[in-house]
Design an enzyme around this catalytic site. Structure first.
Site, PDB file in Angstrom:
ATOM      1  N   CYS A  77      -7.186  -7.685  -3.080  1.00 15.81           N
ATOM      2  CA  CYS A  77      -7.384  -7.377  -1.656  1.00 15.81           C
ATOM      3  C   CYS A  77      -8.836  -7.051  -1.324  1.00 15.81           C
ATOM      4  O   CYS A  77      -9.105  -6.474  -0.261  1.00 15.81           O
ATOM      5  CB  CYS A  77      -6.481  -6.222  -1.247  1.00 15.81           C
ATOM      6  SG  CYS A  77      -4.732  -6.563  -1.482  1.00 15.81           S
ATOM      7  N   CYS A  90      -8.265  -2.606  -4.368  1.00 14.30           N
ATOM      8  CA  CYS A  90      -7.512  -3.395  -5.341  1.00 14.30           C
ATOM      9  C   CYS A  90      -8.110  -4.797  -5.464  1.00 14.30           C
ATOM     10  O   CYS A  90      -8.603  -5.368  -4.486  1.00 14.30           O
ATOM     11  CB  CYS A  90      -6.058  -3.505  -4.904  1.00 14.30           C
ATOM     12  SG  CYS A  90      -5.146  -1.953  -5.001  1.00 14.30           S
ATOM     13  N   CYS A 111      -5.606   1.217   4.751  1.00 18.60           N
ATOM     14  CA  CYS A 111      -4.478   1.192   3.828  1.00 18.60           C
ATOM     15  C   CYS A 111      -3.424   2.222   4.186  1.00 18.60           C
ATOM     16  O   CYS A 111      -2.361   2.252   3.595  1.00 18.60           O
ATOM     17  CB  CYS A 111      -4.952   1.411   2.397  1.00 18.60           C
ATOM     18  SG  CYS A 111      -5.754   2.991   2.143  1.00 18.60           S
ATOM     19  N   CYS A 142       0.843  -1.208   0.000  1.00 20.59           N
ATOM     20  CA  CYS A 142       0.000   0.000   0.000  1.00 20.59           C
ATOM     21  C   CYS A 142       0.877   1.256   0.000  1.00 20.59           C
ATOM     22  O   CYS A 142       0.504   2.270  -0.593  1.00 20.59           O
ATOM     23  CB  CYS A 142      -0.928   0.011   1.216  1.00 20.59           C
ATOM     24  SG  CYS A 142      -2.331  -1.125   1.115  1.00 20.59           S
TER      25      CYS A 142
HETATM   26  S1  SF4 Z   1      -4.782  -2.863  -1.505  1.00 23.34           S
HETATM   27 FE1  SF4 Z   1      -3.540  -4.734  -1.873  1.00 23.34          FE
HETATM   28  S2  SF4 Z   1      -2.727  -4.609  -3.987  1.00 23.34           S
HETATM   29 FE2  SF4 Z   1      -3.572  -2.570  -3.404  1.00 23.34          FE
HETATM   30  S3  SF4 Z   1      -1.812  -1.453  -2.720  1.00 23.34           S
HETATM   31 FE3  SF4 Z   1      -2.700  -2.358  -0.860  1.00 23.34          FE
HETATM   32  S4  SF4 Z   1      -1.751  -4.392  -0.587  1.00 23.34           S
HETATM   33 FE4  SF4 Z   1      -1.229  -3.639  -2.653  1.00 23.34          FE
END
Ligand code: SF4
Length: 247
Positions: A207, A204, A232, A122
């Site tokens: 996730c 995302c 995040c 993130c």
């Molecule tokens: S939500 Fe998941 S894929 Fe997106 S930036 Fe965060 S860890 Fe990475």
């Protein structure tokens, strides 16, 4: 010379915004001067704010974090929203060198293995691009709502983001999901079709999962982690600011 305490300034702004409707809140902060930035994830709340910015032609920069891992439906919605409101949504992307370094250390999908690895991803794909998106901004508008999770239950209309040295404005703080849905229906606001498939909160692709009946709205985000306060990192600075306010 009078020195304005930014925390008191935020509290005064929150008090002012509480008496206005959504268009009034956005118009008021747009008129404060400086660079005003709205970060949209294309979620249903953010679409309501974008609709008001576009409809009223407000001088607010609309930006999104194109992490490289978004759902195809989200990417299509960016284009559709730009077309419907005749606006440009600026995409901020991660640096390829950062992605390569992350993949070398953790693996491209290493975020499933530990909280540290997830925060690192993130950081690369969201936080660093966010820092570029907010460079020079004096006000940051978000779609945070108190009803989204227990972690967001105290969301104020405005707060001082001490880490980023700006005022963070949450004009939908007091809206519930039913009011959001009614606005969307009444104003033909385009929304992600995944909301109707059990995804109230969409981030995302690797996730995010659909939620089960009765689960909190954000239960499908980083569902494999046990921490009930998982975020995040985009919106954790408010905790630091509120701690400062309490001291
Ligand atoms: S939500 Fe998941 S894929 Fe997106 S930036 Fe965060 S860890 Fe990475």
């Amino acid at each position: 010379m009078t020195v304005i305490n930014p925390i008191e300034e935020a509290e005064a702004l929150a008090d002012k915004l509480s008496g206005l409707d959504l268009a009034g809140r956005l118009s008021f902060v747009a008129g404060l001067g400086g660079r005003v930035v709205f970060t949209t994830s294309l979620g249903i709340e953010d679409q309501v704010i974008t609709a008001e910015i576009g409809t009223h032609r407000l001088p607010i920069d609309v930006v999104t974090l194109q992490t490289g891992r978004l759902f195809p439906e989200t990417l299509a919605l960016i284009d559709e929203t730009e077309s419907q409101y005749d606006i440009h949504i600026v995409r901020y992307e991660p640096e390829q060198a950062d992605i390569d370094a992350y993949a070398a250390k953790y693996g491209m999908n290493g975020f499933y293995e530990s909280v540290e690895a997830r925060h690192a991803c993130c950081g690369v794909r969201k936080l660093k691009p966010l820092a570029r998106a907010l460079a020079g901004a004096t006000i940051w508008i978000t779609g945070l709502r108190r009803g989204q999770s227990a972690n967001r239950a105290e969301t104020p209309f405005a707060e001082y983001d001490a880490e980023r040295h700006l005022l963070k404005v949450n004009p939908l703080a007091d809206w519930d999901i039913e009011k959001i849905k009614a606005f969307v229906a009444d104003n033909s606001v385009p929304v992600n079709p995944m909301h109707a498939r059990g995804y109230p909160s969409i981030g995302c692709e690797p996730c995010t999962r659909a939620i089960k009946p009765g689960e909190p709205e954000r239960a499908g985000r980083w569902w494999w982690e046990q921490d009930e306060k998982r975020e995040c990192g985009l919106h954790v600075a408010e905790e630091a600011a509120s701690i400062v306010a309490q001291q």
